[in-house]
Design an enzyme around this catalytic site. Sequence first.
Site, PDB file in Angstrom:
ATOM      1  CE  LYS A 167      96.575  58.471  18.675  1.00 47.31           C
ATOM      2  NZ  LYS A 167      97.431  57.670  17.882  1.00 47.31           N
ATOM      3  CE  LYS A 201     101.666  67.664  17.264  1.00 46.28           C
ATOM      4  NZ  LYS A 201     102.760  67.804  18.210  1.00 46.28           N
ATOM      5  CD  GLU A 235     106.290  58.495  15.315  1.00 50.68           C
ATOM      6  OE1 GLU A 235     106.761  58.284  16.441  1.00 50.68           O
ATOM      7  OE2 GLU A 235     105.217  58.031  14.916  1.00 50.68           O
ATOM      8  CG  HIS A 259      97.341  62.076  14.982  1.00 49.73           C
ATOM      9  ND1 HIS A 259      96.482  62.511  15.959  1.00 49.73           N
ATOM     10  CD2 HIS A 259      98.191  61.216  15.590  1.00 49.73           C
ATOM     11  CE1 HIS A 259      96.814  61.930  17.115  1.00 49.73           C
ATOM     12  NE2 HIS A 259      97.835  61.144  16.910  1.00 49.73           N
TER      13      HIS A 259
END
Lengths: 510, 325
Positions: A167, A201, A235, A259
């Site tokens: 991406k 993941k 984050e 995502h």
Amino acid sequence: MSQEPSLQDPLRFHRKTPPCAVVIFGANGDLTKRKLMPALYRLAWESRLAPGFAVLGISRTPMSNDDFRGAMRESVAKYLEDSPFDEDLWKSFAQGLFYMPGDVADHSTFQRLADCLKEVEQSRQTGGNALFYLSTQPSQYATIAEGIGAAGMAKGNGGWRRIIIEKPFGHDLTSARELNARLQKVFDESQIYRIDHYLGKETVQNILAFRFGNGIFEPLWNRRYIDHIQITAAESIGVEGRGGYYQEAGALRDMIQNHLLQVVATIAMEPSATFSSDAVRDERAKLLRSIHVMKAEEIADNAVPGQYGPGRAGGAQVPGFREEKGVSLDSQTETYAAVTFLIENWRWAGVPFYLRTGKYLPKRVTEVAIHYRSAPLAVFRNEFGENSQAVPNLLILRIQPEEGISLKFVSKHPGAGMTLRPVSMDFNYGSVFGERSPSAYETLLLDAIIGDATLYTRQDMVEASWSVVQPILDYWSTQKFPFPNYPAGTWGPAAADEMLARRGHSWRRP
Amino acid sequence: MPAVQTVKPDSILHEIAELWNNMTRPQPGDAPEEYSSGSLRACAMTLIIFINDEEDPRALDATLEAVMRAHPNRAIVARIREDGETLESRVSARCWMPVGHHREVCCEEIELTASLSRLIDIPGIVSPLAAPDVPRVVWFRSPRLERAPDISGLLTLADKIIVDSDRPGAPTFADLRVLSQAGHIVADLAWTRLTKIRELLAHLVGDAGPGRVHHASIDYAGAEASAGPRYMQACLRSEMPQIDVDLHRIDLPGRGELKAIHMDPALNIEVKRNCAEYETGALRQRANLPGCADHELLGEELGIMTHDPVYERALTRMSVWIPRS
């Protein structure tokens, strides 16, 4: 008919991987050094790669094969996580590493590459299988794909050919469509693997296992029982020297378009009839197409941008985004985005999906919080007070860190009287399955070599997610926001809280 | 005459409950959130282990410590004594802090010490102690059980029975076959030791075209082939019945372990300590063969709670094994 004898043992053996050459464009770049090569080495360590495995690296830097091997050895030793570095194994693995300097803007590079690949195929017996990995600037994707096609490398002589791109897949809907069109002039859609490492993941994959491997949750997985869903990807760091890149992207493009919308699709999709690659991706795509595309007049109430200013994060004073290197002093790029999405299907009609992501928030956490409706009758209202409806059940799917699942419910406090207290029932992924989880890149590279595209995004999925995000980008580009609107180290702008408050909700503090 | 020692499962369960109450009682300063500190009780199975009382506890401790991280379990360790009328119990917890986590994970452990003469009481004690709704696995490490008067009660405890033919006093292959044919899920760590080498062989033979192989020979070092090379021979015979499989002693010191596999047409695998070197065509390669520590072998078996048809077919061939050299 006699059956071909086989020594396979599906209970114990891993899926067999075919021999192949992985051709990495941008072989001297950060992604190759930090992620790709350690992942490939780790796969070799686990004997997951076929004997004839090879890597052919390309970048502009002049280097010999031995220089390349030396540089990769250093990277693998440095960035390998949770695994020992075995010098003898490295020697064997490094025999399969090759390098060719070349500029992808030069057409002759691709003809030289084709010759080089042929040599590698012969010496390593890769059977003509090749996986092209584009670890370069996104602006070079189409050029490289066309160069591969022009040199006749998109079709293998008896083997398969695949291409992986990272991406972003375009920077808006139009450019995404254009990129897809150019890629598909060279490669069939089945050959194109668009990587979204979130889907690799383990814990994102576990959402599917949780939903469709258990009988008890799916009946409660709809508008009748679920009040709203919050998806947070926070984050605790800033742009970390990537201010120049980030200024062109922003939180909506960088996280939500890809995502987080993939996480929404995983949470909200219908069960697929089988776990085959296309069956799962069909359901994901269908869900993405069901997301309400906002009209301009709906956006102000349902999408909030934010940009961090100076503040205290991680125990230190940090500069605001506009003071970061490579960022203009009047930047209108959002480092935070919160969006309310509505899904227009029978299962989810009227259930808000609140997504938020941001830099320099108080902690690093990615989670999905499913807020259930309160019990229909507040039997214990006297014990909780009149506001007892404010204690709904909550199911938390934690993606990182401390991967796991928690269910919040109320329980009677021991002792006389009927005093209730919220408690948490926890499942911790790492404690039940203490073994090492493969990194997202190990999973995704192996899947691409095997030819399993389940965890890769497809053209229609990419376009569907751009379609949802594009009106917000368009609207925001016409506005001038009073940035910065949240100090670093806080949970984002007040407008994001107000967005939820309008529906009677509030953000969970993870 | 001293009173006969008894162990009451209810008392042990009460001790376990007390242990957890003490460990999970909130401490001053603990946060109520799910990211708070404290202990997380984990149990995915009951692992019942029979060992000799005099066996060095450190080796088993290390194995349990490691295996619990991948397969958290309620461990019931039955230490078997040769003499006396002993029957005792002790309860403890094994805790660790997973890397990057804030909350420690704990598993409980029950230690029973019993003399051979009291072995008959063990099934009645262990059965109520097994955690409900999760699999029960029995790992026989004690050669002393060979001389136990009747272990059928112990066998009924288990959803899966694990032995190790490379250890002294292990049941015979014929015994294992009887258990398997009676419906028990049986595993032998001597077979588990072959997984990585079998996987490598399967991939190499698969690439070459298994139908092309017409002969195989297996080298072992030492006076007599141990279980490993014999299992490998049985496996090749059962899975590739069209080929001849020889077992060859090579002139190297050893305890009968597998040293090399040669297949015709050209495929040679040399087995070393933690790796294998192989030649196929013009390529000479090295493959890692990790995973032969007890906890890794045990971990692999604990991950398989169904019948293993490949092993069971090999076991059937083991029972009719006749050495050729």
